[in-house]
Scaffold this motif. Structure first.
Motif, short mmCIF file in Angstrom:
data_model
loop_
_atom_site.label_atom_id
_atom_site.label_comp_id
_atom_site.label_asym_id
_atom_site.label_seq_id
_atom_site.Cartn_x
_atom_site.Cartn_y
_atom_site.Cartn_z
N LEU A 204 0.52 -0.65 0.08
CA LEU A 204 -0.08 -0.45 -0.38
C LEU A 204 0.81 1.10 0.06
CD1 LEU A 204 -2.73 -1.26 1.94
CD2 LEU A 204 -3.32 -0.69 0.15
N LEU A 205 2.34 1.32 0.72
CA LEU A 205 3.00 2.64 1.16
C LEU A 205 4.01 2.76 -0.91
CD1 LEU A 205 4.53 1.78 4.49
CD2 LEU A 205 3.05 3.69 3.37
N ALA A 206 3.83 1.46 -1.58
CA ALA A 206 4.39 1.35 -2.27
C ALA A 206 3.39 2.11 -3.28
CB ALA A 206 4.67 -0.23 -3.29
N LEU A 207 2.18 2.36 -3.51
CA LEU A 207 1.00 3.04 -4.45
C LEU A 207 1.40 4.05 -3.94
CD1 LEU A 207 -2.36 1.05 -3.42
CD2 LEU A 207 -0.43 0.79 -5.53
N LEU A 208 1.81 5.28 -2.85
CA LEU A 208 2.18 6.77 -3.16
C LEU A 208 3.29 7.16 -3.84
CD1 LEU A 208 1.81 7.33 0.91
CD2 LEU A 208 -0.07 7.37 -0.79
N PRO A 209 4.67 6.33 -4.29
CA PRO A 209 5.28 6.78 -4.62
C PRO A 209 5.09 6.80 -6.43
CG PRO A 209 6.63 5.11 -3.77
CD PRO A 209 4.97 5.40 -2.99
N ILE A 210 4.94 5.53 -7.06
CA ILE A 210 3.53 5.51 -7.85
C ILE A 210 2.43 6.33 -8.20
CG2 ILE A 210 2.44 3.27 -9.41
CD1 ILE A 210 3.78 1.52 -7.84
N ALA A 211 1.37 6.69 -7.51
CA ALA A 211 1.01 7.36 -7.88
C ALA A 211 1.33 9.01 -8.00
CB ALA A 211 -0.60 7.57 -6.35
N VAL A 233 12.10 4.45 -4.58
CA VAL A 233 11.41 3.78 -3.75
C VAL A 233 10.09 3.49 -3.65
CG1 VAL A 233 9.68 5.12 -1.59
CG2 VAL A 233 12.02 6.59 -2.78
N ALA A 234 9.53 3.00 -4.70
CA ALA A 234 8.08 2.28 -5.37
C ALA A 234 9.33 1.08 -5.36
CB ALA A 234 7.62 2.83 -6.48
N TRP A 235 10.15 1.12 -6.20
CA TRP A 235 10.51 -0.50 -5.95
C TRP A 235 11.18 -0.94 -4.81
CZ3 TRP A 235 15.47 -2.20 -4.91
CH2 TRP A 235 15.99 -2.92 -5.00
N THR A 255 1.81 3.78 -16.18
CA THR A 255 1.03 5.18 -15.67
C THR A 255 1.55 5.77 -16.66
OG1 THR A 255 3.22 5.85 -13.96
CG2 THR A 255 1.77 4.62 -13.40
N VAL A 256 2.63 5.21 -17.74
CA VAL A 256 3.39 6.90 -18.73
C VAL A 256 2.07 6.85 -19.75
CG1 VAL A 256 4.75 7.19 -20.28
CG2 VAL A 256 5.54 6.36 -17.70
N PRO A 257 1.92 8.20 -20.35
CA PRO A 257 1.49 8.49 -21.14
C PRO A 257 1.77 7.86 -22.36
CG PRO A 257 1.91 10.58 -20.44
CD PRO A 257 2.01 9.69 -19.31
N VAL A 258 1.11 6.92 -23.65
CA VAL A 258 1.10 7.63 -25.43
C VAL A 258 0.81 8.58 -25.56
CG1 VAL A 258 1.18 5.72 -26.97
CG2 VAL A 258 1.68 5.03 -24.30
N VAL A 259 -0.11 8.65 -25.77
CA VAL A 259 -0.98 9.98 -27.12
C VAL A 259 0.18 11.40 -26.71
CG1 VAL A 259 -2.46 11.31 -27.64
CG2 VAL A 259 -3.03 8.50 -27.44
N ARG A 260 0.09 12.23 -28.12
CA ARG A 260 0.98 13.36 -27.45
C ARG A 260 0.06 13.94 -27.35
NH1 ARG A 260 4.02 13.02 -33.54
NH2 ARG A 260 4.83 11.58 -33.21
N GLN A 261 -0.14 15.20 -26.42
CA GLN A 261 -1.09 16.42 -26.04
C GLN A 261 -1.16 17.01 -27.12
OE1 GLN A 261 1.30 18.35 -22.77
NE2 GLN A 261 -0.51 17.61 -21.75
N ALA A 262 -0.55 17.81 -29.00
CA ALA A 262 -0.33 18.19 -29.33
C ALA A 262 0.25 17.55 -31.07
CB ALA A 262 -0.38 19.24 -29.04
N ALA A 263 -0.11 17.24 -32.32
CA ALA A 263 -0.14 17.49 -32.89
C ALA A 263 1.52 17.63 -33.09
CB ALA A 263 -0.72 17.92 -34.83
N GLY A 264 1.96 19.53 -32.72
CA GLY A 264 3.80 19.54 -32.96
C GLY A 264 4.48 19.54 -31.64
#
Length: 442
Positions: A204-211, A233-235, A255-264
């Motif tokens: 449960l504590l690991a969820l904090l650095p992951i979040a 820390v999460a590891w 957790t890392v987003p794939v889609v770009r925020q804008a085309a450029g």
């Protein structure tokens, strides 16, 4: 009034090539994996030779050297640091790949995802069943049932480079996507079946650095000074929870987003981090793990004979060589039969069998599961290493024979896929639509 004839449904195509952008990405990933695979093989060979010389004691001393703060329960051997720490980097890249495949890759389309998912499930279920059946019949230890279920993509593509096989785009995409799904299933197996003692508080504590990590990456913050400490820390907390620490890498990658925020905006954050971390994973983490994990002292011909007569080692070899071939090619055939799909033009079932044999190269994750199942340095763990090494070697030889026999066909397909008559930078084959081809593919 005569009703118009219904338009016949275009048959689905297995192993069809995707878009040019997707094919280019796959080619770039496989180039990186090829380099990493060469280093992996080199690290494993050095370890095997060293462990079977008069200086084998120095290898064991190095592998068992303890480093780290004891107060934090992190006074681990170098071998454990490689398995728990460095492989977390490898699985972080796996998490990024999975996220990308589900969001923007082949796995986002259920029809295209069906083939690698079904093949991966079959390629894990049949080896596990063969291992269990063999060991149950010869009073062997069933704890290692998951060892022959994993495929080592870096090792496999390195073998492809060594034998100079020019796989078509459809087969290369299938191999990589299959490996990604295989890794997801493997990390699930490790988390569920190879967690001996769970400490929920640390989890449960690991969820904090992951979040916190998730909040930063969602805001497109790329600072290593912020992200790396949170990841460490999460590891550490996941390591203390009893769940294998590599699970932290996958969770952080998700957790890392794939889609770009804008085309450029340039490459997305997942692509950016993958470009940064993949060379570390392929060039350092996996080869160093292979060096510390593959150093088995065979003990001469008698030791090799003892290992190869152990039901555990034989079950692993059967799983990797026979189980992977039957599981992947058989599940693919069943999918084609029930969906009435056809193989892509110029490919045959021989190619499917060859790819299934190549997937029998199980090294990195197989050795990791072996250590988790039996404990590092135990006699059974040594036999596991022999079984994985011999099984992977046999799978390599068989795949080489089959795929090399088809190399003329692969060269012809590759030339077609590279032809760019109008010189616009995009091969012509990606701009043409065959009337018989299903645009969505499978």
């Amino acid at each position: 009034m005569t009703q118009p004839e219904p338009t016949p449904r275009t048959p689905q195509r297995l192993f069809s090539r995707g878009s040019f952008l997707e094919s280019s990405r796959i080619a770039e990933v496989l180039r990186a994996e090829t380099t990493g695979g060469m280093l992996l093989i080199a690290g494993a060979l050095v370890a095997i030779v060293w462990a079977n010389t008069a200086w084998s004691g120095s290898y064991a001393d190095l592998r068992d050297l303890r480093v780290g703060p004891e107060s934090l329960h992190l006074d681990l051997t170098l071998g454990t640091w490689a398995a728990d720490g460095l492989l977390a980097i490898f699985f972080f890249v796996v998490g990024l790949e999975l996220k990308r495949e589900f969001v923007a890759g082949d796995l986002r389309d259920p029809r295209r995802a069906a083939l690698p998912v079904v093949a991966a499930v079959g390629g894990m279920a049949v080896p596990a069943l063969l291992y269990v059946a063999w060991n149950a019949g010869f009073d062997g230890d069933l704890a290692g049932w998951a060892i022959p279920t994993a495929t080592d993509i870096a090792f496999a593509v390195a073998i492809l480079a060594v034998i100079s096989t020019h796989l078509p785009t459809g087969l290369r995409t299938f191999l990589l996507t299959l490996a990604v799904v295989d890794d997801l299933l493997a990390i699930t197996v490790i988390a569920i079946f190879y967690t001996d003692e769970l400490r929920p508080t640390y989890l449960l504590l690991a969820l904090l650095p992951i979040a916190a990590f998730a909040v930063l990456v969602q805001k497109r913050i790329r600072s290593g000074w912020l992200l790396v400490p949170l990841a460490v820390v999460a590891w550490a907390l996941v390591h203390e929870s009893g769940v294998h620490a590599t699970v932290a890498g996958v969770l952080l990658g998700f957790t890392v987003p794939v889609v770009r925020q804008a085309a450029g905006d340039g490459p997305g954050l997942a692509e950016h981090l993958e470009h940064l971390v993949r060379p570390i994973s392929a060039g350092i983490a996996v080869p160093v793990f292979a060096f510390f994990a593959a150093g088995v002292d065979v003990g001469g011909l008698q030791g090799l004979r003892d290992a190869l007569t152990d039901p555990v080692a034989v079950g692993i070899m059967l799983g990797l060589v026979v189980g992977k071939t039957i599981g992947i090619s058989g599940s693919t055939w069943l999918l084609a039969t029930f969906t009435r799909a056809d193989l892509d033009d110029e490919l045959s079932w021989v190619d499917v069998v060859g790819m299934a044999m190549l997937a029998g190269i199980g090294f990195t994750v197989s050795l990791l599961i072996g250590e988790l199942a039996y404990g590092a340095g135990t006699p059974q763990d040594e036999h596991v290493k022999v079984g994985v090494l011999v099984g992977s070697l046999v799978a390599t030889v068989l795949a080489t024979i089959v795929l090399r026999s088809r190399n003329k066909v692969y060269r012809r397909i590759q030339e077609k896929e590279q032809r760019d008559a109008d010189r616009d930078g995009v091969p012509d084959v990606y701009q043409q639509r065959d009337a018989r081809e299903d645009p969505s593919g499978l």
